[in-house]
Every structure is written in structure tokens, then in C-alpha cells.
Design an enzyme around this catalytic site. Structure first.
Site, PDB file in Angstrom:
ATOM      1  CG  MET A  82      45.907  32.431  37.306  1.00 36.20           C
ATOM      2  SD  MET A  82      44.971  33.788  38.072  1.00 36.20           S
ATOM      3  CE  MET A  82      46.072  34.215  39.418  1.00 36.20           C
ATOM      4  CG  ASN A  99      40.802  40.057  34.519  1.00 30.81           C
ATOM      5  OD1 ASN A  99      40.735  38.829  34.523  1.00 30.81           O
ATOM      6  ND2 ASN A  99      41.431  40.735  35.464  1.00 30.81           N
ATOM      7  CG  HIS A 101      40.952  41.697  40.626  1.00 26.52           C
ATOM      8  ND1 HIS A 101      42.117  40.970  40.508  1.00 26.52           N
ATOM      9  CD2 HIS A 101      41.022  42.319  41.828  1.00 26.52           C
ATOM     10  CE1 HIS A 101      42.861  41.156  41.580  1.00 26.52           C
ATOM     11  NE2 HIS A 101      42.219  41.978  42.396  1.00 26.52           N
TER      12      HIS A 101
HETATM   13  C1  GRF Z   1      38.614  33.854  40.430  1.00 25.55           C
HETATM   14  O1  GRF Z   1      38.479  34.237  41.771  1.00 25.55           O
HETATM   15  C2  GRF Z   1      39.073  35.013  39.592  1.00 25.55           C
HETATM   16  O2  GRF Z   1      38.527  36.239  39.986  1.00 25.55           O
HETATM   17  C3  GRF Z   1      40.559  34.988  39.858  1.00 25.55           C
HETATM   18  O3  GRF Z   1      40.886  33.625  39.836  1.00 25.55           O
HETATM   19  C4  GRF Z   1      39.765  32.871  40.267  1.00 25.55           C
HETATM   20  C5  GRF Z   1      39.477  31.829  39.235  1.00 25.55           C
HETATM   21  O4  GRF Z   1      38.562  30.874  39.684  1.00 25.55           O
HETATM   22  N1  GRF Z   1      41.284  35.804  38.933  1.00 25.55           N
HETATM   23  P1  GRF Z   1      37.925  29.837  38.688  1.00 25.55           P
HETATM   24  O5  GRF Z   1      39.071  29.234  37.862  1.00 25.55           O
HETATM   25  O6  GRF Z   1      36.934  30.543  37.806  1.00 25.55           O
HETATM   26  O7  GRF Z   1      37.265  28.785  39.542  1.00 25.55           O
END
Ligand code: GRF
Length: 191
Positions: A82, A99, A101
Site C-alpha cells: 500500500m 502490481n 489492482h
Molecule cells: C488486494 O485486493 C489487492 O488488489 C489490493 O489490496 C488487496 C490485498 O489483499 N491492492 P491481500 O493482502 O493479498 O489479501
């Protein structure tokens, strides 16, 4: 091809990747992230440090570069990482960093893609995997998939369908990029 995964929180995408592909290490920018527990269970090397522990973002990203270089990483997979990748890390790893998304880019970029799509009342959203560039969710798209929103959906069921699509897409894209799946001997090492 050696891969590393960066994740800030839960790490469910990391888990799906690590169950199917050899992951050299996972990095989290939060020392208490659940992804670190998942790594332990899966026997994947994990590193964690936080931006606030460094003098500035350049120093933080230089530490990441040192880690990536030390492990001779060919591909960095951001999966729920993030933070915006800054110029220091980008200069060193552009073209080697992807990445995921949770929307059909360029629709709903940013940190709250699923929520934004839900609030907008779309009848379909999606998932995108793209190369990382200096923008926020703007890099060249590698692959994306549509995910429907059904009338009977709750926010939770909609989100769950998107996450399922993420897991499938990440696996497909790693194969497209030539990452070899885990072999039986990798699995033994991890146990
Ligand atoms: C996912 O939905 C990803 O696309 C977004 O954050 C979420 C992360 O989920 N950027 P996780 O940590 O893999 O469970």
C-alpha cells in the site's frame, strides 16, 4: 527467474502465489502484518521494516533495493503493497515490478478501488495486473479480467468474487511472464 512479493496487510494474494510458485522472499512494510504469519506457515523467508524507521523514503527504498539485489530478484510482485513506489526503487527496478489492482483499470485507480466501484453502482468491475510506473495504477497493462456484480450481491460477496479473480489472474500472469511453478522438491524444502 527469482520472485519476491511485497504485501502490507493480509497477504492472501501472497499465499496463493507462494503455494504455486517458488517465492524467494516476502517483504512487508508493517512489522505486524498478517502476511508475515502466512510466510512462516508456508516456510517462505520474510522481511519487515517500516518507512518511519528510516530518515526518509530514499533511505527506506535503498534498503529494499539492497535486499532485492542481495537475493538477485528478477521480478517484484506487489500484492496489496500500500505504498507508492518512489523514484529510488522505480529507477532500480522499473520493468521488473508488477502490481495487482482490484478493478478494471483505468476504472477506479487508487487505494479504495473495490469500494469506489461498489459505491458507483457498476454492474461489472474487474481485476488488473500491470507494470509499475511512476503513476498510481497507470503502468502498462499485462492482463485484466472482468468481474460481474450481481443484483443479489452484498458488498462482501462482490469483494469475495474480486479476490477470487485476483488469485486466478496473478497465477496466469506469472505463467505468462515465464515463472516456473513449484516442483515437488521445492515443496519438500518448504516443509
Ligand atoms: C488486494 O485486493 C489487492 O488488489 C489490493 O489490496 C488487496 C490485498 O489483499 N491492492 P491481500 O493482502 O493479498 O489479501
Amino acid at each position: 527467474m527469482k520472485i519476491a512479493v511485497f504485501a502490507s496487510g493480509s497477504g492472501s494474494n501472497f499465499q496463493v502465489i507462494a503455494e504455486q510458485f517458488p517465492v524467494e522472499f516476502v517483504f512487508s512494510d508493517h512489522r505486524d502484518a498478517y502476511v508475515l504469519d502466512r510466510a512462516k506457515t508456508l516456510g517462505v523467508k520474510a522481511y519487515a521494516f517500516e518507512l518511519k524507521e528510516f530518515e526518509n523514503k530514499v533511505a527506506y527504498e535503498q534498503a529494499l533495493i539492497d535486499l532485492l539485489d542481495k537475493h538477485e530478484i528478477d521480478l517484484v510482485c506487489l500484492a496489496g503493497y500500500m505504498k507508492i513506489v518512489g523514484p529510488t526503487l522505480l529507477t532500480a527496478y522499473e520493468g521488473k515490478m508488477i502490481n495487482i489492482h482490484p478493478t478494471y483499470l483505468p476504472e477506479f485507480p487508487g487505494a479504495h478501488g473495490i469500494e469506489d466501484a461498489w459505491q458507483a453502482g457498476v454492474d461489472q468491475s474487474g481485476v488488473t495486473i500491470h507494470w509499475v510506473d511512476s503513476g498510481v495504477d497507470t503502468g502498462k497493462i499485462i492482463k485484466q479480467v472482468r468481474v460481474p456484480r450481481f443484483e443479489k450481491d452484498t458488498r462482501e460477496s462482490f469483494e469475495e468474487r474480486i479476490h477470487d479473480a485476483e488469485y486466478q489472474l496473478y497465477t496466469e500472469v506469472l505463467e505468462i511472464l515465464g515463472i516456473k511453478r513449484r516442483t515437488a522438491s521445492d515443496c519438500q524444502v518448504a516443509q
